[in-house]
Design an enzyme around this catalytic site. Structure first.
Site, mmCIF file in Angstrom:
data_model
loop_
_atom_site.group_PDB
_atom_site.id
_atom_site.type_symbol
_atom_site.label_atom_id
_atom_site.label_comp_id
_atom_site.label_asym_id
_atom_site.label_seq_id
_atom_site.Cartn_x
_atom_site.Cartn_y
_atom_site.Cartn_z
ATOM 1 N N THR A 176 24.480 -3.525 -23.401
ATOM 2 C CA THR A 176 23.612 -3.421 -23.770
ATOM 3 C C THR A 176 22.753 -3.506 -24.306
ATOM 4 O O THR A 176 21.460 -3.108 -25.052
ATOM 5 C CB THR A 176 23.353 -2.056 -22.778
ATOM 6 O OG1 THR A 176 23.421 -1.737 -21.068
ATOM 7 C CG2 THR A 176 21.370 -1.086 -22.515
ATOM 8 N N THR A 177 23.776 -2.295 -25.924
ATOM 9 C CA THR A 177 22.976 -1.958 -27.276
ATOM 10 C C THR A 177 23.288 -3.930 -27.451
ATOM 11 O O THR A 177 21.953 -3.221 -28.753
ATOM 12 C CB THR A 177 25.120 -1.434 -28.108
ATOM 13 O OG1 THR A 177 24.978 -0.797 -27.004
ATOM 14 C CG2 THR A 177 24.111 -1.209 -29.382
ATOM 15 N N TYR A 208 17.458 -1.171 -10.965
ATOM 16 C CA TYR A 208 16.053 -0.871 -10.591
ATOM 17 C C TYR A 208 16.610 -0.866 -8.731
ATOM 18 O O TYR A 208 15.644 -0.780 -7.864
ATOM 19 C CB TYR A 208 15.925 -2.453 -10.875
ATOM 20 C CG TYR A 208 13.864 -2.104 -10.254
ATOM 21 C CD1 TYR A 208 13.354 -1.510 -10.993
ATOM 22 C CD2 TYR A 208 13.599 -3.127 -9.489
ATOM 23 C CE1 TYR A 208 11.365 -1.502 -10.449
ATOM 24 C CE2 TYR A 208 12.501 -3.269 -9.053
ATOM 25 C CZ TYR A 208 10.929 -2.290 -9.708
ATOM 26 O OH TYR A 208 9.936 -2.080 -8.819
ATOM 27 N N TYR A 238 30.875 -1.041 -15.009
ATOM 28 C CA TYR A 238 29.783 0.054 -16.274
ATOM 29 C C TYR A 238 29.065 0.757 -15.402
ATOM 30 O O TYR A 238 28.278 0.297 -14.680
ATOM 31 C CB TYR A 238 29.332 -0.902 -17.310
ATOM 32 C CG TYR A 238 27.456 -0.318 -18.354
ATOM 33 C CD1 TYR A 238 28.704 0.891 -18.762
ATOM 34 C CD2 TYR A 238 27.022 -1.249 -18.404
ATOM 35 C CE1 TYR A 238 27.475 1.263 -19.308
ATOM 36 C CE2 TYR A 238 25.865 -0.572 -19.879
ATOM 37 C CZ TYR A 238 26.902 0.577 -19.895
ATOM 38 O OH TYR A 238 25.979 1.077 -20.694
ATOM 39 N N ARG A 274 19.956 4.295 -17.049
ATOM 40 C CA ARG A 274 19.637 3.088 -16.916
ATOM 41 C C ARG A 274 19.755 2.809 -15.389
ATOM 42 O O ARG A 274 18.265 1.144 -15.473
ATOM 43 C CB ARG A 274 20.537 2.282 -18.249
ATOM 44 C CG ARG A 274 20.720 2.763 -20.007
ATOM 45 C CD ARG A 274 20.883 1.517 -19.837
ATOM 46 N NE ARG A 274 21.512 1.969 -22.136
ATOM 47 C CZ ARG A 274 20.066 1.596 -22.842
ATOM 48 N NH1 ARG A 274 19.251 1.514 -22.140
ATOM 49 N NH2 ARG A 274 20.137 2.009 -23.913
ATOM 50 N N LYS A 284 33.653 1.563 -17.321
ATOM 51 C CA LYS A 284 32.933 2.251 -18.400
ATOM 52 C C LYS A 284 32.195 3.382 -17.863
ATOM 53 O O LYS A 284 31.235 3.248 -17.115
ATOM 54 C CB LYS A 284 31.747 1.435 -18.998
ATOM 55 C CG LYS A 284 31.176 1.873 -20.352
ATOM 56 C CD LYS A 284 30.118 1.242 -21.670
ATOM 57 C CE LYS A 284 29.503 1.655 -22.462
ATOM 58 N NZ LYS A 284 28.740 0.497 -22.709
ATOM 59 N N ILE A 330 34.142 3.068 -24.262
ATOM 60 C CA ILE A 330 33.511 2.245 -25.250
ATOM 61 C C ILE A 330 31.971 2.827 -25.999
ATOM 62 O O ILE A 330 30.809 2.547 -25.783
ATOM 63 C CB ILE A 330 32.581 1.146 -24.537
ATOM 64 C CG1 ILE A 330 33.776 0.369 -23.519
ATOM 65 C CG2 ILE A 330 31.966 -0.642 -24.624
ATOM 66 C CD1 ILE A 330 33.782 -0.616 -22.553
#
Length: 296
Positions: A46-47, A109, A135, A140, A164, A206
């Site tokens: 994502t980063t 979503y 994750y 998010r 994560k 992470i």
């Protein structure tokens, strides 16, 4: 998966002023992250602003990181989405020769039930031969992977090797640590909670800030070795800096810090906007005021 314990770093994607991939900047980030003492690198998470990257750019980023890393650190590749079959196909058809595991985010979503989340990862695990790190980032995705679902997946599938955990719920992380199989990794996905999670029996983090601040990986190593006081001395010394880099979202803050350090620019891609000048100044002050004096 001992090679994925400690400090993993979710690498950013540097851009130029013209909104193009900054290849030199990316190489600088890789080398600086290695020099900061990271234990493994996470590519296209994502980063990295992955949703705004083209397929061609993703391939080029992988090529550049593999080349610049040159086998120095293990690599994890982010491959996730909210279309279960598309994720499975992407993994099955991709070349993962240089990657030790896949980091796959819970479907976003769609907001599936816990059973839907379980079956999503079940389908992927049963159809691919790569190691998978789940994750969980409900801020998010819009849905949380509850501890009982994580534990089911950990117990039922050998190639699901870790999580994560970025729910922000410290107690949820403890529930997983308490009941997980011995070889299942619990990696914090929160820079602020990582030292506490690791001291409680987790396997590291992470991280975002780990690509800039060398003391961060030192802190996690101390926590893995149960050196509680020393680990927290570092944490309290950089706590304000950790808070500052998230004030305008990720990766705007960490890119500002990288720019301050002369590693790459702070340019981002819409809908992410670059850190404001006010935040840049706040981060600069927080970085200058890091304080590691003994607090006992």
């Amino acid at each position: 998966m001992e090679c994925l314990r400690g400090t993993g770093v979710a690498l950013i994607t540097p851009f130029t002023k013209n909104n193009e991939l900054d290849e030199r900047g990316l190489k600088n980030v890789v080398n600086h992250t290695v020099e900061c003492g990271a234990d493994f690198l996470v590519v296209l998470g994502t980063t990295a602003e992955t949703p705004t990257l083209s397929a061609k750019e993703k391939e080029r980023i992988k090529e550049l990181i593999i080349e610049e890393n040159n086998g120095r650190l293990p690599l994890v590749l982010g491959v996730g989405g909210n279309n279960t079959f598309a994720v499975q196909q992407e993994i099955s058809q991709g070349d993962f020769t240089h990657f030790d595991a896949i980091l796959s985010v819970s479907p976003y979503y769609n907001k599936p039930t816990q059973q839907g989340i379980y079956e999503h990862f079940q389908f992927i695990a049963e159809h691919v031969d790569k190691k998978i790190i789940i994750y969980n980032v409900p801020s998010r995705t819009g849905s949380n992977i509850e501890s009982r679902t994580t534990l089911r997946l950990a117990q039922d599938f050998e190639n699901i090797v870790g999580i994560k955990e970025a729910s922000g719920n410290f107690l949820q992380g403890l529930e997983i640590i308490a009941e997980k199989p011995d070889d299942f990794l619990v990696l914090s996905g929160d820079d602020e909670l990582a030292v506490s999670t690791t001291l409680a029996g987790g396997d590291g983090v992470i991280s975002v800030i780990g690509q800039v601040v060398p003391e961060y990986s030192q802190m996690i190593n101390l926590a893995l070795n149960k050196k509680t006081t020393a680990a927290y001395e570092i944490f309290y010394g950089i706590q304000n800096l950790i808070k500052a880099i998230y004030l305008e979202g990720n990766p705007a803050g960490i890119k500002a810090l990288l720019e301050i350090k002369g590693i790459c620019s702070r340019y981002t891609r819409l809908p992410i906007v670059a850190a404001s000048l006010q935040l840049v100044e706040k981060i600069k002050v927080s970085e200058m005021n890091k304080n590691f004096k003994n607090r006992r």
